[in-house]
Design an enzyme around this catalytic site. Sequence first.
Site, PDB file in Angstrom:
ATOM      1  CG  ASP A  40      15.793  -9.071   7.258  1.00  0.00           C
ATOM      2  OD1 ASP A  40      15.649  -8.081   7.512  1.00  0.00           O
ATOM      3  OD2 ASP A  40      14.504  -9.564   6.765  1.00  0.00           O
ATOM      4  CG  HIS A 243      41.573   5.779  14.527  1.00  0.00           C
ATOM      5  ND1 HIS A 243      42.649   4.768  14.929  1.00  0.00           N
ATOM      6  CD2 HIS A 243      43.206   5.558  13.235  1.00  0.00           C
ATOM      7  CE1 HIS A 243      43.340   3.857  14.662  1.00  0.00           C
ATOM      8  NE2 HIS A 243      43.785   4.931  13.936  1.00  0.00           N
ATOM      9  CG  ASP A 260      44.213   7.778   5.509  1.00  0.00           C
ATOM     10  OD1 ASP A 260      44.505   6.655   5.623  1.00  0.00           O
ATOM     11  OD2 ASP A 260      45.145   7.210   6.775  1.00  0.00           O
ATOM     12  CG  ASP A 271      46.523   2.508   4.162  1.00  0.00           C
ATOM     13  OD1 ASP A 271      46.050   3.953   4.160  1.00  0.00           O
ATOM     14  OD2 ASP A 271      47.100   2.065   4.566  1.00  0.00           O
ATOM     15  CG  HIS A 350      51.145   7.535  13.352  1.00  0.00           C
ATOM     16  ND1 HIS A 350      51.911   7.527  11.972  1.00  0.00           N
ATOM     17  CD2 HIS A 350      50.524   8.863  13.070  1.00  0.00           C
ATOM     18  CE1 HIS A 350      51.809   8.594  11.316  1.00  0.00           C
ATOM     19  NE2 HIS A 350      51.301   9.196  11.921  1.00  0.00           N
ATOM     20  CG  HIS A 354      50.584  -0.253   8.219  1.00  0.00           C
ATOM     21  ND1 HIS A 354      49.468  -1.113   6.953  1.00  0.00           N
ATOM     22  CD2 HIS A 354      50.228   0.892   8.471  1.00  0.00           C
ATOM     23  CE1 HIS A 354      48.912   0.127   6.379  1.00  0.00           C
ATOM     24  NE2 HIS A 354      49.198   1.107   7.535  1.00  0.00           N
ATOM     25  CG  HIS A 361      46.682  -2.483  10.060  1.00  0.00           C
ATOM     26  ND1 HIS A 361      46.135  -1.620  10.829  1.00  0.00           N
ATOM     27  CD2 HIS A 361      47.387  -0.804   9.102  1.00  0.00           C
ATOM     28  CE1 HIS A 361      46.124   0.043  10.712  1.00  0.00           C
ATOM     29  NE2 HIS A 361      47.068   0.222  10.067  1.00  0.00           N
ATOM     30  CD  GLU A 384      50.412   5.366   7.846  1.00  0.00           C
ATOM     31  OE1 GLU A 384      48.891   5.689   8.553  1.00  0.00           O
ATOM     32  OE2 GLU A 384      50.388   3.311   8.115  1.00  0.00           O
ATOM     33  CE1 TYR A 388      48.745  13.641  11.775  1.00  0.00           C
ATOM     34  CE2 TYR A 388      50.353  12.621  13.050  1.00  0.00           C
ATOM     35  CZ  TYR A 388      49.317  12.331  12.181  1.00  0.00           C
ATOM     36  OH  TYR A 388      49.201  11.441  10.821  1.00  0.00           O
ATOM     37  NE  ARG A 406      47.715   9.762   7.971  1.00  0.00           N
ATOM     38  CZ  ARG A 406      46.716   9.523   8.921  1.00  0.00           C
ATOM     39  NH1 ARG A 406      46.833  10.381  10.243  1.00  0.00           N
ATOM     40  NH2 ARG A 406      45.892   9.973   8.217  1.00  0.00           N
ATOM     41  CD  GLU A 408      49.046   5.145   4.600  1.00  0.00           C
ATOM     42  OE1 GLU A 408      48.082   5.898   5.123  1.00  0.00           O
ATOM     43  OE2 GLU A 408      48.918   3.839   5.386  1.00  0.00           O
TER      44      GLU A 408
HETATM   45  N1  GLY Z   1      44.306   3.936   6.839  1.00  0.00           N
HETATM   46  C1  GLY Z   1      45.396   3.013   8.339  1.00  0.00           C
HETATM   47  C2  GLY Z   1      46.131   3.440   8.345  1.00  0.00           C
HETATM   48  O1  GLY Z   1      46.913   4.057   7.620  1.00  0.00           O
HETATM   49  O2  GLY Z   1      46.767   2.713   9.296  1.00  0.00           O
HETATM   50 MN    MN Z   2      48.259   3.115   6.605  1.00  0.00          MN
HETATM   51 MN    MN Z   3      46.759   5.018   6.297  1.00  0.00          MN
END
Ligand code: GLY
Ligand code: MN
Ligand code: MN
Length: 439
Positions: A40, A243, A260, A271, A350, A354, A361, A384, A388, A406, A408
Amino acid sequence: MSPPRFELDLYRQRRLELIQAMGEGVMVIAQAPEVVRNRDAHYPYRHDSYFHWLTGFPEPEAVVVLRAGRRPRQVLFCREKNAERETWDGPRLGPKAAAELYGFDAAHPMGQLDRRMLRYLADQPAVYYLIGRDSAWDARVIGWLNALRAQGRRGVRAPQQLIDARALLDERRLVKDAHELALMRRAAEISAAAHRRAMRAAAPGRYEYEIEAELTHEFRRLGAAAPAYTPIVAGGGNACVLHYVANDQPLKDGDLLLIDAGAEYAGYAADITRTFPVSGRFSGAQRAVYEIVLAAQAAAIAEVRPDRPWNAPHEAAVRVLTQGLKDLGVLAGELDHLIETEAYKPYYMHRTGHWLGMDVHDAGEYKLGGRWRPFRPGMVCTVEPGLYLCARDDQVPAPYRGIGIRIEDDVVVTDTGSEVLTTAAPKTIEEIEAWMGGR
Ligand code: GLY
Ligand code: MN
Ligand code: MN
């Protein structure tokens, strides 16, 4: 605390413009349900982004109905007042007060939804809703159509078109108004403050989750509801798992830490990714890779401006990253050929960004009519790029193995170019080392 008046007028205005764009038909959008976590206990409640964009109404168990055409109408269905439940769970506005405060022509108890929907939908040409998001809702809408068809001999006509409401809503959500940009600016500031705090907290021997706790502490302390997505706190080679969310390893001297993480403030996401040395000082090899990613990001951000196509920042980043991979000795060959054959893909797998908004996203198409869409003022995106260089990859010269970086930022398109919302998070090598030197 109820939202200030100007906001509520803004939601009503959004609905009016949407009704005009619909022309005819009825749109019905449900609030997100509460979700059981175990037995619950519930997950922390999060509203539905579309419903929130249309109403600002914060309670669960609610539905907004918009009728276009000759007799336009904005209707809310919500929970009735209930003294006992309110003692346990907090106040419910009830339909009467909700209609007044949130600018609806009428509001009714949720229990009347099915009966009243038959009236709203009778003889209408089309129903707009979020097709396929929730199978129970799909069944409910079909149920209304079937109930209307059963009245056919009495001369009632059921809508013949089901239209995905996203077609109209997503394009509107994509371009942010001044009120939305103010909230996104605050989400960005809070998130940048959290990254600053995390940089100062990092040290050899501390665990990734301890740094995650510093981030979420700062989010809540500054009034954000929660992280906008699960934070990634990835020491050393963990940064090469895109991820990575286990966040359970100790930080090592000499490693980088990739974070991130972004806050959700008043329904809007930030983000941010920053990558910095656990020790506070970049090594020579780390510095070399970092400068490449930073240059790629600068080249990409320069392409975020009105009329440039969505893919231009990605193409700019890929060019700088691929040249960088050549300079490091990871790739060899002619630059254009390496780009064309996507030789960079094992090290940059990647996209460069976005849309960003209520969802991390966010809503909005990336192509229109088969072509990358042009940037327009008010759109917000992330930029971003990363590299890697996996520890197991023997194509990578030994000094660079296990380095994942990375960077971003969140960027809003302005009339003349762009504005980076997340500059308060240290980013150049000098800024990071100076900030961490103050630990
Ligand atoms: N944190 C998700 C992305 O960078 O797209
Ligand atoms: Mn992002
Ligand atoms: Mn991100």
